[in-house]
Design an enzyme around this catalytic site. Sequence first.
Site, PDB file in Angstrom:
ATOM      1  N   GLU A   1       0.806  -1.230   0.000  1.00  0.00           N
ATOM      2  CA  GLU A   1       0.000   0.000   0.000  1.00  0.00           C
ATOM      3  C   GLU A   1       0.830   1.266   0.000  1.00  0.00           C
ATOM      4  O   GLU A   1       0.668   2.145   0.862  1.00  0.00           O
ATOM      5  CB  GLU A   1      -1.001  -0.019   1.156  1.00  0.00           C
ATOM      6  CG  GLU A   1      -2.023  -1.132   1.001  1.00  0.00           C
ATOM      7  CD  GLU A   1      -3.279  -0.961   1.833  1.00  0.00           C
ATOM      8  OE1 GLU A   1      -3.324  -0.081   2.703  1.00  0.00           O
ATOM      9  OE2 GLU A   1      -4.227  -1.731   1.603  1.00  0.00           O
TER      10      GLU A   1
ATOM     11  N   GLU B   1      -5.216  -8.567  -0.488  1.00  0.00           N
ATOM     12  CA  GLU B   1      -6.041  -8.292   0.692  1.00  0.00           C
ATOM     13  C   GLU B   1      -7.469  -8.034   0.240  1.00  0.00           C
ATOM     14  O   GLU B   1      -7.699  -7.454  -0.829  1.00  0.00           O
ATOM     15  CB  GLU B   1      -5.551  -7.068   1.492  1.00  0.00           C
ATOM     16  CG  GLU B   1      -4.317  -7.316   2.302  1.00  0.00           C
ATOM     17  CD  GLU B   1      -3.876  -6.111   3.131  1.00  0.00           C
ATOM     18  OE1 GLU B   1      -4.735  -5.384   3.652  1.00  0.00           O
ATOM     19  OE2 GLU B   1      -2.653  -5.923   3.236  1.00  0.00           O
TER      20      GLU B   1
HETATM   21  C1  BG6 Z   1      -4.598  -2.496   4.690  1.00  0.00           C
HETATM   22  C2  BG6 Z   1      -3.266  -2.858   5.258  1.00  0.00           C
HETATM   23  O1  BG6 Z   1      -4.680  -1.115   4.667  1.00  0.00           O
HETATM   24  O2  BG6 Z   1      -5.748  -2.835   5.357  1.00  0.00           O
HETATM   25  C3  BG6 Z   1      -3.303  -3.788   6.458  1.00  0.00           C
HETATM   26  O3  BG6 Z   1      -2.398  -3.357   4.279  1.00  0.00           O
HETATM   27  C4  BG6 Z   1      -4.506  -3.462   7.311  1.00  0.00           C
HETATM   28  O4  BG6 Z   1      -2.099  -3.665   7.138  1.00  0.00           O
HETATM   29  C5  BG6 Z   1      -5.764  -3.691   6.482  1.00  0.00           C
HETATM   30  O5  BG6 Z   1      -4.570  -4.159   8.511  1.00  0.00           O
HETATM   31  C6  BG6 Z   1      -7.049  -3.431   7.234  1.00  0.00           C
HETATM   32  O6  BG6 Z   1      -7.032  -2.138   7.793  1.00  0.00           O
HETATM   33  P1  BG6 Z   1      -7.253  -1.891   9.337  1.00  0.00           P
HETATM   34  O7  BG6 Z   1      -7.014  -0.439   9.539  1.00  0.00           O
HETATM   35  O8  BG6 Z   1      -8.635  -2.306   9.632  1.00  0.00           O
HETATM   36  O9  BG6 Z   1      -6.238  -2.729  10.033  1.00  0.00           O
END
Ligand code: BG6
Length: 467
Positions: free
Chosen positions: A164, A367
């Site tokens: 990211e 993700e």
């Molecule tokens: C992404 C990141 O932004 O989203 C992760 O790569 C992150 O590290 C995931 O955990 C979910 O976001 P959050 O803020 O709910 O942890």
Amino acid sequence: MNKFPKDFLWGASTSAYQIEGGINQGGKVPSIMDRFDERETYPKGITGFKVASDHYNNWKEDVSIMAEMGFKSYRFSISWPRIIKNVKGDVNQEGIKFYSDLIDELIKYKIEPVVTMFHFDTPNFIDEVGGLDSSEFSKLFEIYSKVLFENYGSKVKWWLTINELNMFALVGQTIGVISEKSKASKWQIMHNLNVAQARAIILFRKMLPDGKIGPAPNISSVYPASSKPEDYDAKIKFDQLRNWAFLDIVCRGDYSNYFKIALKSIGEEIMVTEEEKEVLKNSKPDFIAFNYYSTMTVETATMEDYKKSLDKNKDQQKGMVVPGVGKSVYNPNLEKTQFGWEIDPIGFKNTLKEVYDRYQLPIMITENGIGAKDVLTEDEKIHDDYRIEYYKRHIKFMSEAIQEGVEMIGYMPWSAIDLVSTHEGISKRYGFIYVNRDEFDEKDMRRIRKDSFFWYKELIEKNGENI
Ligand code: BG6
């Protein structure tokens, strides 16, 4: 019938600082994330990353549970501060061994390791050369990359550069990746990271000609909030600043004119040296990995909106504002998670199609997922039907994208196991595997299979045909 390629990489993701803990174990040096929860800006009543899911001390068990789920791949990040001790690039052999053992264990179970080289945990020693603000950053990243390729290149085929990269520029303070000492513009930081990524790819080509490497930004389709031409104008600019700038630079070797002009229009400029231009031109990836949680809806934004956006409670999915360009607003057509993130499975398909159409490279999803306050019942169950429903809908539309022509390598949602969210603690759970701890009570860290664990296991067994 939903068809996925025969060797489709079904698995899931994690990142080092969000699961490992063990910040003082195994010779790891401090990182920007170790004490993020001690910052003024960190929300109160939420745990930080010192212990996390204690994966550092439980990795064997964790891998065996992933194997039981039938994972074909596992995306994890290597912690730079566990591997390199200082600006001179001295190597911590204990750190090297930790990931070497982890990779061997994955291979033992026929799980393909997918390695993120850098997922938010910048080592503190980088400050000695000016941190992310400095162009020296990319040179230190190159030294680190060389160590990774030398040590793991013969065992790991799939590599991701920087997780990211676009979120550093867009919400860097909120997720804690930008140091409090930083003085540079966030767009210059983005550029320094882009150069680091490019140097790593060039080195990769020389050292590992048979491997595959790609970027891993967070990408999402952008909708205009209305059919007003002004909102569509904001959508086009937001596409540049939120999405395409970060893929154009790596896939096409330069920032687009639109992006440069959009930056100027918000009073920003980035310094690019002649040497960097050459580096950036020669760093094409083999595939695109991206993280997808939701789409974004935007309308034009005033200076007043911008000032409001400086509110520290804003989030990476909510309340993004670029002054003079646009601000994100809620889309009334979409449901939201308990944490206010919008759910848009059709948007997932369309994002896949937009990315593929623009760059024509195979895609890996690194993700996707739903953060929720899971409940452990007295009989040791976690009935996370909302997570199953979320995945069913996203996978269904991913399958449609494939049928409509998108070339895909794999799907590694967030997350394999519960971990600590970037700024919303362990109560915002994402895993297929529950970790028995609360924000401040570490309990016994027992691993418990959620309902989604059994559902995903069956889905992998049937290669997604039962969706
Ligand atoms: C992404 C990141 O932004 O989203 C992760 O790569 C992150 O590290 C995931 O955990 C979910 O976001 P959050 O803020 O709910 O942890």
